[in-house]
Write a protein that holds these residues in place. Structure first.
Motif, PDB file in Angstrom:
ATOM      1  N   ARG B  97       0.856  -1.202   0.000  1.00 53.36           N
ATOM      2  CA  ARG B  97       0.000   0.000   0.000  1.00 53.36           C
ATOM      3  C   ARG B  97       0.882   1.238   0.000  1.00 53.36           C
ATOM      4  N   GLY B 112       4.998 -11.708   9.087  1.00 54.39           N
ATOM      5  CA  GLY B 112       3.908 -11.484  10.035  1.00 54.39           C
ATOM      6  C   GLY B 112       2.757 -10.675   9.472  1.00 54.39           C
ATOM      7  N   VAL B 114      -0.143  -9.796   6.180  1.00 50.09           N
ATOM      8  CA  VAL B 114      -1.155 -10.513   5.406  1.00 50.09           C
ATOM      9  C   VAL B 114      -0.795 -10.358   3.935  1.00 50.09           C
ATOM     10  N   ARG B 145       1.298 -13.931   8.409  1.00 50.28           N
ATOM     11  CA  ARG B 145       0.284 -14.155   9.430  1.00 50.28           C
ATOM     12  C   ARG B 145      -0.928 -14.837   8.795  1.00 50.28           C
ATOM     13  N   ARG B 146      -1.264 -14.347   7.605  1.00 51.64           N
ATOM     14  CA  ARG B 146      -2.391 -14.933   6.866  1.00 51.64           C
ATOM     15  C   ARG B 146      -2.136 -14.672   5.400  1.00 51.64           C
ATOM     16  N   PHE B 148      -3.996 -15.448   1.310  1.00 57.25           N
ATOM     17  CA  PHE B 148      -5.204 -15.926   0.630  1.00 57.25           C
ATOM     18  C   PHE B 148      -5.090 -15.630  -0.847  1.00 57.25           C
ATOM     19  N   PHE B 149      -5.999 -16.188  -1.632  1.00 58.67           N
ATOM     20  CA  PHE B 149      -6.028 -15.976  -3.078  1.00 58.67           C
ATOM     21  C   PHE B 149      -7.149 -15.022  -3.438  1.00 58.67           C
ATOM     22  N   ALA B 159      -7.172  -5.546  -3.087  1.00 59.02           N
ATOM     23  CA  ALA B 159      -6.980  -6.052  -1.733  1.00 59.02           C
ATOM     24  C   ALA B 159      -5.885  -5.277  -1.018  1.00 59.02           C
ATOM     25  N   SER B 162      -7.031  -1.556  -0.360  1.00 57.40           N
ATOM     26  CA  SER B 162      -8.026  -1.373   0.698  1.00 57.40           C
ATOM     27  C   SER B 162      -7.474  -1.719   2.070  1.00 57.40           C
ATOM     28  N   GLY B 163      -6.365  -2.419   2.105  1.00 58.22           N
ATOM     29  CA  GLY B 163      -5.817  -2.772   3.397  1.00 58.22           C
ATOM     30  C   GLY B 163      -6.164  -4.176   3.833  1.00 58.22           C
ATOM     31  N   LEU B 164      -6.906  -4.883   2.974  1.00 55.15           N
ATOM     32  CA  LEU B 164      -7.246  -6.267   3.315  1.00 55.15           C
ATOM     33  C   LEU B 164      -5.956  -7.087   3.457  1.00 55.15           C
TER      34      LEU B 164
END
Lengths: 480, 265
Positions: B97, B112, B114, B145-146, B148-149, B159, B162-164
Motif C-alpha cells: 500500500r 507477520g 497478510v 500471518r495470513r 489468501f487468493f 486487496a 483497501s488494506g485487506l
C-alpha cells in the motif's frame, strides 16, 4: 402591551393561531421522538436482514478459507454509487471461531487475522454470546449485532454488524427536515385561515360594541347599525340592544314632547302677566284716543297724540314679541336682546306680585348658544324665583359671560327648598306646587345637560340660589 | 458438422485486464471475420478451470499464464505471444500500500503480515513469490500471518489498496494497465520488488488440435497488427502485437516451479 388589554378582534384570532401553532409544535415533537426511535429500529432491522442475507455465502467462504470472497460479500452493501455516509459507516466484520478477524469491509480498522476484541468499541471484556440467536448490544456510540454462523450445528464463526449511532442522526435530521417543511406549509395555510376565522367570529361583537359606543355620543335618531340577530349569544345581545335602542328613541321623543309642552306651559304662566302688561298701555291708548276726539278741532295736537299712541303700541308690540318668541322654537344664537325680552316677561309677572326684581344683563354681543334653550332656562328659573318669594322680597338675576362660559345666576329671598326636596329637585313630576306640570326644573336640567353645562342649587331659609354654567364654543345639541 | 461451421472456443483468464463484454464482442467479431468461423470466448474464475477445459478438449485455445503452460508442456503448444512495450517478457511485482506504510520496503519486511496471492496457478501471482520465500525463510507456511487468493490480479491490487492485505503479488502488465485505465486508483499501491523477466502469458492450444486450425489461428494472431481494426483492438490491450513465441522463454518459470515443488515434497 399586556395581552389582556388588546381588543377581542386581536385576541380571538391570536388565540386560534396560538392554539394551532401549539398543536403543531406538540405534534412535531412527539413525531420527532417517534421518528428517532423508528430510525433506530429500522437501522437495526436492516442490519439484521443484511446479515441474514450474507451469512450463507460467508459460511462457505469461512469453510473454504476464501478471504477474498468474504471481503467481496462484506463490502457489497456499500459498493456501487456512493450514497450517504450512513451505508459506508456500517461495519461488517467476519470473525473465525478463534476470535480472529477473517475479513471486514473496513480492513484498515479490522486487520485480517488479528483478535477482534481489542478492535471493538466500548470497554474491553467482549465475550461471545451463547446460543445460536443473534444478539444486540450497545457499545459507546455504536449498536452491535452479533450473529453466529453455524455449519451443521457447530459455530464456525460470527458476523458482527456495527451500526454507528451517528448514522441514525443523519437520517433522523433528514426526516425531521422533511417533516418540518411540511409542517411549515400546513401552517402557512392554516394560520391565515385561523386568523380570518377568528376575525369573522368577533366581527359582529365588534360592530355591536361600536354601535353601543355611539349611543351617548351621537343623536339617537342618526344611529343606524347592522346588528347581528342570530340564535347565539351575540345574536341575543344584538336583539336586546335593538330593543333598548328603540326604547331610548321613544324616551327621547317623549322628552322632546315634554320639553315643548313645558315651554308652552311656561308661556302660559307668563301670559297673565303679559296680558296685564298689554292691558295697561292699551287702556291708556284708548283714553288718549277718547281725549283726542273730545278736544275741539282747533286745539287738537294730532302729532303728539299719534306719537303717544305709537309709543304705546310699540310697548304692546314688544311685549307681544317677547311672548311670541318664547312660544316659538328659536335656534339662532343668543343675543343680548333675548335676555331683555325675558326680563320684560318676568317683569310683567313680578309687578303684579310686588316683588323687587333686580336684573343684570351683562351680555355685550351675541353668544354661541341656542337662544331658545337659554331663554327657556332663564324664564323657568326666574319665574320659579318670583313665585317662590313673598311680597316685598327680592329676586336678583345676573346673566354674564365668565371664563369661556355663560353664567346665569338667579337668587331669591324666599323661604327656601327643604333638604329632602332638594335631592329630588330635578326629577320630573316633582313640583311642590299644586297646579303646575311638575316638569319645569326637570326640563331645565335636561336643557342644561344637552348644552353640556352644569346647574347648581343652594338653598337655605331666606336665600335660594340657582347657578347655571353653559360652556361656550362647544357644539351643544341644536335641538331642544 | 463441417469444419467450416465449427465453433472455435478460446478460453480467457485474468491474465488480461479487460474482460469487458464490449471489447470481447469486438475482438470475437474480428476473429470470426478473419477465420471464417464462429468464435466463442470462455471465461472462468480459476486458471485451473481453463487449463482443465483446454486439456479436456472443450477449448481449442486459451490465453494462459506461463506456469500452467510449463506444468503441461508436453500436452500444450504455443500459438502466439504478445509483445508489450517492445518485449515479450513481463515481471512479477510485489506491491504494498502506498502512503503511510513506508516501513515496508523489501520482501523481508512482510514477515507477520497478510499477503494476497492471485491464483495458485499464476506465475507472477503465486509461483514467483513462493520462490522468493524459499530464499528468505525456512518456514514459508508461517512467514505470513495470513495469506489468501484473490483469483484475479486486479483483485490483488484492490486487496492491497483497501488494506485487506499488507502486500500482494501481481502481473506487471496487469498492474500497469490497471493504473492506466483507472488513474484515480493509481497512487494507492506501489511496487516494492520487481522480479526478473519471464515469458509473457502466451496463447496456447492443446497439442492434439488440428494442425491446420492451429496454424490458421497463429497466422491470424500474428497479422493482427497489419489490420486497422486489429491495431485498434491491440491498443485496447496496450499491446504492440502478437509474435511467434519462443519456448525457451518459459524455462525460467519451469526452473522456479521445479524448486518450489521440490521444497513442498
Amino acid at each position: 402591551m399586556r395581552f389582556g388589554a388588546r381588543s377581542y378582534r386581536t385576541r380571538i384570532p391570536l388565540s386560534l393561531v396560538a392554539v394551532a401553532m401549539g398543536t403543531a409544535l406538540a405534534l412535531s415533537m412527539v413525531m420527532a421522538y417517534e421518528t428517532y426511535l423508528n430510525v433506530q429500529v429500522d437501522n437495526l432491522r436492516e442490519g439484521r436482514r443484511l446479515a441474514h442475507a450474507m451469512i450463507p455465502v460467508l459460511r462457505q467462504a469461512l469453510k473454504h478459507e476464501d478471504v477474498w470472497q468474504a471481503y467481496e460479500i462484506l463490502r457489497g452493501p456499500a459498493a456501487g454509487p456512493q450514497e450517504g455516509s450512513a451505508v459506508d459507516a456500517r461495519r461488517f466484520v467476519l470473525v473465525d471461531k478463534k476470535g480472529l478477524v477473517f475479513a471486514s469491509n473496513h480492513p484498515l480498522d479490522y486487520p485480517v487475522a488479528r483478535p477482534v476484541g481489542p478492535l471493538l468499541p466500548g470497554p474491553n471484556g467482549f465475550s461471545w454470546p451463547p446460543g445460536e440467536q443473534p444478539v444486540t448490544r450497545r457499545l459507546d456510540h455504536w449498536q452491535m449485532m452479533v450473529a453466529p454462523i453455524l455449519s451443521e450445528d457447530e459455530v464456525i464463526g460470527h458476523l458482527l454488524v456495527l451500526l454507528p449511532r451517528a448514522a441514525y442522526w443523519d437520517r433522523f435530521i433528514e426526516i425531521v427536515r422533511g417533516g418540518a417543511l411540511v409542517m411549515l406549509l400546513v401552517l402557512a395555510v392554516v394560520l391565515p385561515i385561523g386568523w380570518i376565522w377568528g376575525r369573522r367570529m368577533v366581527a359582529p361583537l365588534a360592530r355591536l360594541s361600536q354601535c353601543m359606543a355611539r349611543v351617548g355620543r351621537d343623536d339617537l335618531r342618526e344611529i343606524q347599525c347592522s346588528i347581528a340577530t342570530g340564535d347565539d349569544e351575540i345574536g341575543t345581545l344584538g336583539r336586546r340592544f335593538r330593543e333598548m335602542l328603540q326604547g331610548l328613541r321613544q324616551k327621547e321623543a317623549l322628552e322632546r314632547q315634554m320639553v315643548s309642552q313645558e315651554r308652552l306651559a311656561a308661556v302660559g304662566r307668563v301670559a297673565a302677566g303679559v296680558a296685564h302688561e298689554i292691558n295697561n298701555p292699551v287702556g291708556g291708548l284708548l283714553v288718549a284716543i277718547d281725549t283726542y276726539r273730545h278736544t275741539p278741532l282747533e286745539r287738537r295736537q294730532s302729532d303728539k297724540t299719534l306719537d303717544f299712541i305709537e309709543r304705546g303700541l310699540r310697548q304692546v308690540q314688544e311685549a307681544m314679541q317677547a311672548l311670541l318668541v318664547e312660544s316659538r322654537l328659536e335656534t339662532r344664537a343668543l343675543q343680548p336682546q333675548d335676555i331683555d325680552d325675558v326680563q320684560r316677561l318676568i317683569q310683567a309677572e313680578s309687578a303684579t306680585r310686588e316683588r323687587r326684581l333686580h336684573w343684570h344683563n351683562r351680555l355685550s354681543g351675541p353668544v354661541a348658544l341656542p337662544a331658545g334653550s337659554v331663554r327657556q332656562i332663564l324664564l323657568n328659573l326666574a319665574l320659579n324665583a318670583v313665585q317662590a318669594t313673598g311680597p316685598g322680597q327680592r329676586v336678583e338675576v345676573v346673566v354674564e359671560p365668565r371664563d369661556a362660559a355663560l353664567v346665569v345666576e338667579v337668587v331669591d329671598e324666599g323661604p327656601g327648598i327643604p333638604q329632602h326636596h332638594l335631592e329630588r329637585l330635578f326629577e320630573p313630576f316633582n313640583s311642590g306646587r299644586a297646579g303646575g306640570t311638575g316638569l319645569g326644573l326637570w326640563v331645565t336640567y335636561q336643557t342644561v345637560t344637552q348644552l353640556r353645562g352644569e346647574i347648581e342649587v343652594t338653598s337655605e331659609e331666606g336665600r335660594t340660589r340657582f347657578l347655571v354654567r353653559l360652556p361656550l364654543g362647544e357644539g351643544g345639541a341644536s335641538h331642544v | 458438422m463441417s469444419a467450416a461451421a465449427a465453433v472455435i472456443r478460446i478460453g480467457l483468464t485474468p491474465v488480461i485486464l479487460d474482460d469487458q463484454t464490449t471489447f470481447l464482442n469486438a475482438w470475437r467479431r474480428w476473429l470470426e471475420g478473419r477465420l471464417g468461423q464462429p468464435v466463442r470466448f470462455v471465461q472462468r474464475a480459476k486458471y485451473r478451470d481453463i487449463t482443465d477445459l483446454l486439456l479436456g478438449g472443450y477449448l481449442d485455445a486459451a490465453w494462459v499464464c506461463g506456469y500452467p503452460y510449463v506444468q503441461h508442456r508436453h500436452r500444450l503448444r504455443l500459438l502466439a505471444v504478445p509483445e508489450y512495450k517492445g518485449v515479450t517478457t513481463y515481471h512479477s511485482y510485489i506491491i504494498a500500500r502506498a502512503g503511510t506504510d513506508q516501513r515496508i520496503t523489501a520482501f523481508k519486511d512482510l514477515r507477520g503480515g497478510v499477503f494476497a496471492f492471485s491464483d495458485p496457478d499464476s506465475n507472477s501471482g503465486y509461483l514467483y513469490p513462493s520462490y522468493r520465500l524459499l530464499s528468505i525463510t525456512r518456514d514459508p507456511d508461517h512467514f505470513f500471518r495470513r495469506s489468501f487468493f484473490t483469483w484475479a490480479h486486479r483483485n490483488t491490487v484492490d486487496a492491497v489498496a483497501s488494506g485487506l492485505a499488507d502486500a500482494g503479488a501481481v502481473d506487471s502488465y496487469v498492474w500497469e494497465s490497471y493504473r492506466h485505465l483507472h488513474p484515480e486508483h493509481a497512487g494507492e499501491t506501489r511496487v516494492i520488488e520487481r522480479s526478473p523477466p519471464f515469458g509473457f502469458p502466451p496463447l496456447v492450444t492443446r497439442a492434439r488440435l488440428d494442425a491446420s486450425l492451429a496454424s490458421r489461428l497463429a497466422r491470424v494472431l500474428h497479422t493482427m497488427e497489419a489490420d486497422a481494426d486489429g491495431r485498434r483492438l491491440l491498443s485496447r490491450l496496450f499491446l504492440d502485437r502478437f509474435v511467434e513465441p519462443r519456448d525457451a522463454d518459459y524455462d525460467g518459470i519451469a526452473e522456479m516451479a521445479a524448486q518450489v515443488e521440490a521444497r513442498r515434497r
